[in-house]
Design a protein around this motif. Structure first.
Motif, PDB file in Angstrom:
ATOM      1  N   LEU A 151       0.818  -1.210   0.000  1.00  0.00           N
ATOM      2  CA  LEU A 151       0.000   0.000   0.000  1.00  0.00           C
ATOM      3  C   LEU A 151       0.853   1.262   0.000  1.00  0.00           C
ATOM      4  CD1 LEU A 151      -2.798  -0.993   2.521  1.00  0.00           C
ATOM      5  CD2 LEU A 151      -3.048  -0.621   0.077  1.00  0.00           C
ATOM      6  N   ALA A 152       1.973   1.235   0.698  1.00  0.00           N
ATOM      7  CA  ALA A 152       2.843   2.402   0.784  1.00  0.00           C
ATOM      8  C   ALA A 152       3.426   2.765  -0.577  1.00  0.00           C
ATOM      9  CB  ALA A 152       3.966   2.142   1.783  1.00  0.00           C
ATOM     10  N   ASP A 153       3.593   1.783  -1.478  1.00  0.00           N
ATOM     11  CA  ASP A 153       4.184   2.030  -2.789  1.00  0.00           C
ATOM     12  C   ASP A 153       3.184   2.554  -3.813  1.00  0.00           C
ATOM     13  OD1 ASP A 153       6.584   1.108  -1.810  1.00  0.00           O
ATOM     14  OD2 ASP A 153       6.299  -0.935  -2.564  1.00  0.00           O
ATOM     15  N   LEU A 154       1.894   2.533  -3.488  1.00  0.00           N
ATOM     16  CA  LEU A 154       0.868   2.922  -4.455  1.00  0.00           C
ATOM     17  C   LEU A 154       0.443   4.373  -4.271  1.00  0.00           C
ATOM     18  CD1 LEU A 154      -1.349  -0.260  -4.224  1.00  0.00           C
ATOM     19  CD2 LEU A 154       0.210   0.353  -6.070  1.00  0.00           C
ATOM     20  N   PRO A 155      -0.010   5.029  -5.365  1.00  0.00           N
ATOM     21  CA  PRO A 155      -0.485   6.413  -5.246  1.00  0.00           C
ATOM     22  C   PRO A 155      -1.788   6.476  -4.450  1.00  0.00           C
ATOM     23  CG  PRO A 155      -0.886   5.585  -7.456  1.00  0.00           C
ATOM     24  CD  PRO A 155      -0.088   4.534  -6.739  1.00  0.00           C
ATOM     25  N   ASP A 156      -2.063   7.638  -3.889  1.00  0.00           N
ATOM     26  CA  ASP A 156      -3.311   7.831  -3.152  1.00  0.00           C
ATOM     27  C   ASP A 156      -4.501   7.559  -4.070  1.00  0.00           C
ATOM     28  OD1 ASP A 156      -1.989   8.544  -0.864  1.00  0.00           O
ATOM     29  OD2 ASP A 156      -2.125  10.705  -1.229  1.00  0.00           O
ATOM     30  N   GLY A 157      -5.489   6.875  -3.550  1.00  0.00           N
ATOM     31  CA  GLY A 157      -6.699   6.599  -4.304  1.00  0.00           C
ATOM     32  C   GLY A 157      -6.623   5.401  -5.224  1.00  0.00           C
ATOM     33  N   ALA A 158      -5.497   4.682  -5.235  1.00  0.00           N
ATOM     34  CA  ALA A 158      -5.360   3.536  -6.141  1.00  0.00           C
ATOM     35  C   ALA A 158      -6.125   2.318  -5.642  1.00  0.00           C
ATOM     36  CB  ALA A 158      -3.888   3.172  -6.327  1.00  0.00           C
ATOM     37  N   VAL A 159      -6.393   2.241  -4.345  1.00  0.00           N
ATOM     38  CA  VAL A 159      -7.118   1.100  -3.799  1.00  0.00           C
ATOM     39  C   VAL A 159      -8.106   1.562  -2.749  1.00  0.00           C
ATOM     40  CG1 VAL A 159      -5.238  -0.546  -4.165  1.00  0.00           C
ATOM     41  CG2 VAL A 159      -5.370   0.667  -2.025  1.00  0.00           C
ATOM     42  N   ARG A 160      -9.055   0.707  -2.494  1.00  0.00           N
ATOM     43  CA  ARG A 160      -9.977   0.931  -1.377  1.00  0.00           C
ATOM     44  C   ARG A 160     -10.212  -0.420  -0.734  1.00  0.00           C
ATOM     45  NH1 ARG A 160     -15.030  -0.995  -2.925  1.00  0.00           N
ATOM     46  NH2 ARG A 160     -15.369  -1.059  -5.156  1.00  0.00           N
ATOM     47  N   GLU A 161     -10.656  -0.420   0.504  1.00  0.00           N
ATOM     48  CA  GLU A 161     -10.930  -1.689   1.171  1.00  0.00           C
ATOM     49  C   GLU A 161     -12.134  -2.348   0.531  1.00  0.00           C
ATOM     50  OE1 GLU A 161     -10.457  -2.466   5.163  1.00  0.00           O
ATOM     51  OE2 GLU A 161      -9.212  -0.727   5.566  1.00  0.00           O
ATOM     52  N   ALA A 162     -12.101  -3.653   0.456  1.00  0.00           N
ATOM     53  CA  ALA A 162     -13.188  -4.406  -0.162  1.00  0.00           C
ATOM     54  C   ALA A 162     -14.456  -4.248   0.664  1.00  0.00           C
ATOM     55  CB  ALA A 162     -12.819  -5.874  -0.283  1.00  0.00           C
ATOM     56  N   ASP A 163     -15.567  -4.057  -0.023  1.00  0.00           N
ATOM     57  CA  ASP A 163     -16.861  -4.005   0.637  1.00  0.00           C
ATOM     58  C   ASP A 163     -17.337  -5.432   0.870  1.00  0.00           C
ATOM     59  OD1 ASP A 163     -16.936  -1.225   0.495  1.00  0.00           O
ATOM     60  OD2 ASP A 163     -17.871  -1.259  -1.492  1.00  0.00           O
ATOM     61  N   PRO A 164     -18.163  -5.654   1.884  1.00  0.00           N
ATOM     62  CA  PRO A 164     -18.659  -7.011   2.116  1.00  0.00           C
ATOM     63  C   PRO A 164     -19.359  -7.602   0.892  1.00  0.00           C
ATOM     64  CG  PRO A 164     -19.209  -5.605   3.971  1.00  0.00           C
ATOM     65  CD  PRO A 164     -18.611  -4.723   2.905  1.00  0.00           C
ATOM     66  N   GLU A 165     -20.082  -6.767   0.109  1.00  0.00           N
ATOM     67  CA  GLU A 165     -20.762  -7.319  -1.065  1.00  0.00           C
ATOM     68  C   GLU A 165     -19.780  -7.671  -2.170  1.00  0.00           C
ATOM     69  OE1 GLU A 165     -21.126  -2.815  -1.339  1.00  0.00           O
ATOM     70  OE2 GLU A 165     -21.673  -4.260   0.157  1.00  0.00           O
ATOM     71  N   ASP A 166     -18.537  -7.135  -2.113  1.00  0.00           N
ATOM     72  CA  ASP A 166     -17.504  -7.492  -3.085  1.00  0.00           C
ATOM     73  C   ASP A 166     -16.861  -8.830  -2.740  1.00  0.00           C
ATOM     74  OD1 ASP A 166     -17.882  -5.176  -4.510  1.00  0.00           O
ATOM     75  OD2 ASP A 166     -16.336  -4.067  -3.424  1.00  0.00           O
ATOM     76  N   ALA A 167     -17.018  -9.247  -1.509  1.00  0.00           N
ATOM     77  CA  ALA A 167     -16.395 -10.498  -1.070  1.00  0.00           C
ATOM     78  C   ALA A 167     -17.112 -11.687  -1.709  1.00  0.00           C
ATOM     79  CB  ALA A 167     -16.468 -10.600   0.448  1.00  0.00           C
ATOM     80  N   PRO A 168     -16.423 -12.799  -1.856  1.00  0.00           N
ATOM     81  CA  PRO A 168     -17.076 -13.992  -2.423  1.00  0.00           C
ATOM     82  C   PRO A 168     -18.270 -14.410  -1.571  1.00  0.00           C
ATOM     83  CG  PRO A 168     -14.705 -14.332  -2.226  1.00  0.00           C
ATOM     84  CD  PRO A 168     -15.023 -13.030  -1.560  1.00  0.00           C
ATOM     85  N   ALA A 169     -19.275 -14.956  -2.230  1.00  0.00           N
ATOM     86  CA  ALA A 169     -20.486 -15.378  -1.526  1.00  0.00           C
ATOM     87  C   ALA A 169     -20.160 -16.500  -0.549  1.00  0.00           C
ATOM     88  CB  ALA A 169     -21.537 -15.845  -2.526  1.00  0.00           C
ATOM     89  N   ASP A 170     -20.796 -16.439   0.583  1.00  0.00           N
ATOM     90  CA  ASP A 170     -20.610 -17.464   1.600  1.00  0.00           C
ATOM     91  C   ASP A 170     -21.313 -18.733   1.144  1.00  0.00           C
ATOM     92  OD1 ASP A 170     -20.242 -18.909   3.888  1.00  0.00           O
ATOM     93  OD2 ASP A 170     -21.536 -17.677   5.152  1.00  0.00           O
ATOM     94  N   GLU A 171     -20.584 -19.832   1.144  1.00  0.00           N
ATOM     95  CA  GLU A 171     -21.147 -21.104   0.673  1.00  0.00           C
ATOM     96  C   GLU A 171     -22.298 -21.580   1.550  1.00  0.00           C
ATOM     97  OE1 GLU A 171     -20.381 -22.611  -2.164  1.00  0.00           O
ATOM     98  OE2 GLU A 171     -19.010 -20.967  -2.562  1.00  0.00           O
ATOM     99  N   THR A 172     -22.348 -21.112   2.793  1.00  0.00           N
ATOM    100  CA  THR A 172     -23.418 -21.542   3.688  1.00  0.00           C
ATOM    101  C   THR A 172     -24.607 -20.594   3.651  1.00  0.00           C
ATOM    102  OG1 THR A 172     -22.473 -20.332   5.543  1.00  0.00           O
ATOM    103  CG2 THR A 172     -21.758 -22.621   5.237  1.00  0.00           C
ATOM    104  N   GLY A 173     -24.527 -19.537   2.842  1.00  0.00           N
ATOM    105  CA  GLY A 173     -25.593 -18.552   2.780  1.00  0.00           C
ATOM    106  C   GLY A 173     -26.833 -19.092   2.088  1.00  0.00           C
ATOM    107  N   ASP A 174     -27.914 -18.372   2.201  1.00  0.00           N
ATOM    108  CA  ASP A 174     -29.182 -18.763   1.602  1.00  0.00           C
ATOM    109  C   ASP A 174     -29.194 -18.300   0.147  1.00  0.00           C
ATOM    110  OD1 ASP A 174     -31.741 -19.426   0.969  1.00  0.00           O
ATOM    111  OD2 ASP A 174     -32.699 -18.177   2.491  1.00  0.00           O
ATOM    112  N   THR A 175     -28.729 -19.156  -0.756  1.00  0.00           N
ATOM    113  CA  THR A 175     -28.624 -18.775  -2.161  1.00  0.00           C
ATOM    114  C   THR A 175     -29.989 -18.605  -2.808  1.00  0.00           C
ATOM    115  OG1 THR A 175     -28.375 -21.089  -2.805  1.00  0.00           O
ATOM    116  CG2 THR A 175     -26.361 -19.823  -2.504  1.00  0.00           C
ATOM    117  N   ASP A 176     -30.998 -19.327  -2.348  1.00  0.00           N
ATOM    118  CA  ASP A 176     -32.342 -19.154  -2.900  1.00  0.00           C
ATOM    119  C   ASP A 176     -32.839 -17.741  -2.650  1.00  0.00           C
ATOM    120  OD1 ASP A 176     -32.424 -21.731  -3.848  1.00  0.00           O
ATOM    121  OD2 ASP A 176     -33.515 -22.529  -2.125  1.00  0.00           O
ATOM    122  N   LYS A 177     -32.563 -17.220  -1.464  1.00  0.00           N
ATOM    123  CA  LYS A 177     -32.971 -15.854  -1.139  1.00  0.00           C
ATOM    124  C   LYS A 177     -32.202 -14.866  -2.000  1.00  0.00           C
ATOM    125  CE  LYS A 177     -33.363 -12.586   2.702  1.00  0.00           C
ATOM    126  NZ  LYS A 177     -32.787 -11.469   2.019  1.00  0.00           N
TER     127      LYS A 177
END
Length: 118
Positions: free
Chosen positions: A29-55
């Motif tokens: 992170l220290a080597d990158l310019p400001d604004g090059a990254v942001r923390e991942a949002d929970p909805e960006d994370a892979p879907a939980d395999e135990t989640g309710d996929t039908d819903k």
């Protein structure tokens, strides 16, 4: 720490495009310019395999149906002058419709919405 690339980032010989998740350390992170990254949002994370996929699928289907209904209503409100003699939408009318809805519809999308029966 999981981050999302906002610019093309090269790490370990691999390029990550904007929007791609990438694992970065504090040193990375220290080597990158400001604004090059942001923390991942929970909805960006892979879907939980135990989640309710039908819903989740039902939510997506509902959202798509609502979007289609919104597009269809907007298309049906268009005046006859917005369409050519062959039934295709005029380019200027399509641009205005896209601006109004905040979408990037095509002439084919408009034809499907116009021809659909609720």
């Amino acid at each position: 720490m999981s981050h999302i690339a906002n610019h093309r980032i090269k790490k370990d010989g691999k390029y990550y495009a904007a929007g791609d998740p990438i694992e970065l350390t504090e040193d990375d992170l220290a080597d990158l310019p400001d604004g090059a990254v942001r923390e991942a949002d929970p909805e960006d994370a892979p879907a939980d395999e135990t989640g309710d996929t039908d819903k989740n699928v039902a939510d997506v289907v509902k959202a798509e149906a609502e979007t289609f209904a919104k597009v269809r209503a907007a298309v049906l409100e268009l005046p006859d002058e917005a369409f050519k003699k062959d039934g295709d939408i005029r380019a200027d009318a399509l641009r205005e419709l896209n601006e109004k809805l905040g979408m990037q519809l095509t002439a084919e999308n408009v034809a499907v919405a116009k021809a659909s029966k609720e």
